[in-house]
Design a protein around this motif. Structure first.
Motif, short mmCIF file in Angstrom:
data_model
loop_
_atom_site.label_atom_id
_atom_site.label_comp_id
_atom_site.label_asym_id
_atom_site.label_seq_id
_atom_site.Cartn_x
_atom_site.Cartn_y
_atom_site.Cartn_z
N PHE A 6 0.89 -1.20 -0.17
CA PHE A 6 -0.05 0.10 -0.01
C PHE A 6 1.02 1.13 0.20
CE2 PHE A 6 -2.97 -2.97 2.45
CZ PHE A 6 -3.89 -3.10 1.21
N PHE A 7 0.33 2.46 -0.39
CA PHE A 7 1.10 3.65 -0.57
C PHE A 7 1.41 3.99 1.04
CE2 PHE A 7 0.55 8.26 0.08
CZ PHE A 7 1.77 8.43 -0.42
N MET A 8 2.44 4.56 1.45
CA MET A 8 2.73 5.20 2.53
C MET A 8 3.75 6.31 2.20
SD MET A 8 1.10 3.78 4.88
CE MET A 8 1.84 4.29 6.52
N PRO A 9 3.37 7.60 2.94
CA PRO A 9 4.32 8.79 2.43
C PRO A 9 5.74 8.42 2.85
CG PRO A 9 2.58 9.22 3.93
CD PRO A 9 2.52 7.86 4.08
N SER A 10 6.41 9.24 1.84
CA SER A 10 7.92 9.14 1.91
C SER A 10 8.71 10.39 2.57
CB SER A 10 8.49 8.77 0.88
OG SER A 10 8.34 9.78 -0.17
N GLY A 11 7.61 11.37 2.97
CA GLY A 11 8.11 12.66 3.38
C GLY A 11 7.45 13.03 4.47
N THR A 12 7.27 14.24 4.68
CA THR A 12 6.44 14.97 5.76
C THR A 12 5.09 15.08 5.37
OG1 THR A 12 8.38 16.12 6.77
CG2 THR A 12 6.25 16.98 7.64
N VAL A 13 4.10 15.04 6.32
CA VAL A 13 2.61 14.96 6.24
C VAL A 13 2.05 16.16 6.78
CG1 VAL A 13 0.35 13.90 6.35
CG2 VAL A 13 2.29 12.58 5.79
N TYR A 14 1.61 17.11 6.16
CA TYR A 14 1.06 18.44 6.66
C TYR A 14 -0.71 18.47 6.69
CZ TYR A 14 6.00 19.94 6.15
OH TYR A 14 7.22 20.00 5.97
N GLY A 15 -0.99 18.61 7.54
CA GLY A 15 -2.52 19.19 7.76
C GLY A 15 -2.71 20.49 7.72
N VAL A 16 -3.96 20.92 7.40
CA VAL A 16 -4.36 22.41 7.17
C VAL A 16 -5.64 22.47 8.04
CG1 VAL A 16 -5.30 22.26 5.15
CG2 VAL A 16 -4.72 24.36 5.93
N LEU A 17 -5.87 23.53 8.72
CA LEU A 17 -7.04 23.95 9.42
C LEU A 17 -7.70 25.09 8.71
CD1 LEU A 17 -6.01 23.99 13.46
CD2 LEU A 17 -7.00 22.05 12.02
N LEU A 18 -9.17 25.07 8.92
CA LEU A 18 -10.03 26.32 8.54
C LEU A 18 -9.90 26.50 7.10
CD1 LEU A 18 -8.84 28.83 11.57
CD2 LEU A 18 -11.12 27.20 11.38
N ASN A 19 -10.01 25.38 6.44
CA ASN A 19 -10.03 25.39 5.08
C ASN A 19 -11.19 25.06 4.37
OD1 ASN A 19 -8.35 26.40 2.62
ND2 ASN A 19 -7.86 24.32 2.09
N PHE A 20 -12.25 25.19 4.98
CA PHE A 20 -13.67 24.83 4.46
C PHE A 20 -14.69 26.16 5.02
CE2 PHE A 20 -12.44 20.66 3.43
CZ PHE A 20 -13.54 20.05 2.49
#
Length: 222
Positions: A6-20
């Motif tokens: 399965f796909f897994m990230p190879s770098g950093t994972v960023y989330g973002v708030l208040l984008n809806f």
């Protein structure tokens, strides 16, 4: 004996708030209060470190003292090359593909500074099994996903309602930091995130995407 990769990230994972827009409108009265006194002018980011990543099909442990967790269904952009000071009209050319994610968290009231202890528990990021290639994806504002818990529809999300569409978000983030190849940037989670508990199966699906499924289990105490 064959194994499924399965796909897994190879770098950093960023989330973002208040984008809806719906979430921003709902929280608007609180944004005018101290200590902030105004809505944020730039994307509000946070990191989901490697300890949080759970593959499709994996069981995710919920701490014994946590009665419910918040399901954060979203789509994430996976960088195909380094991105720095990108323009809106060319930003998405840096995206290799898109993947479904389940950004789990313990329910909390902080919306400007998401507390690490509520969002970065072990296993608290379900990662979709496969990328949808950027060339096949088309306009990300057309993405629409559904969240089923134990087979029951609990949330529908349309990405036409973003405050910053995918290209604009990527442009604004790359103005102050370089995103490296393999880094992942989520588009955000909508208002009305459903709650789930140990024993529940969560399925996140969207047209063209490989469905992301995980089951919550009670944490085993030593």
């Amino acid at each position: 004996m064959s194994t499924t990769t399965f796909f897994m990230p190879s770098g950093t994972v960023y989330g973002v708030l208040l984008n809806f827009r719906g979430e921003v409108q709902a929280l608007a009265p609180h944004m005018s209060e101290p200590p902030y006194k105004a809505p944020p002018k730039a994307p509000v980011l946070y990191i989901k470190p490697a300890n949080t990543w759970s593959a499709h099909g994996a069981a995710i442990a919920v701490p014994a003292k946590v009665p419910q967790v918040e399901v954060g269904a979203t789509v994430a952009m996976v960088m195909g090359q380094d991105v720095q000071a990108e323009r809106v009209d060319t930003a998405l050319k840096s995206v290799a593909g898109y993947v479904l994610m389940n950004d789990l968290s313990i329910p909390h009231t902080s919306f400007y500074r998401p507390p690490v202890k509520y969002k970065c528990l072990d296993g608290f990021l379900g990662v979709g099994p496969a990328l949808m290639a950027a060339q096949a994806a088309g306009d990300p504002s057309h993405f629409a996903l559904q969240v089923h818990i134990n087979g029951v529809l609990k949330q529908s999300v349309g990405f036409a309602d973003l405050v910053r569409h995918a290209a604009q978000l990527l442009t604004e983030v790359s103005e102050f930091m370089t995103l490296r190849r393999g880094d992942v940037l989520m588009l955000g989670c909508d208002l009305g995130r459903p709650l789930a508990q140990a024993g529940d199966r969560i399925d996140i699906s969207a047209p063209g995407f490989a469905t992301l499924s995980n089951t919550l289990v009670a944490e085993e105490l030593a």
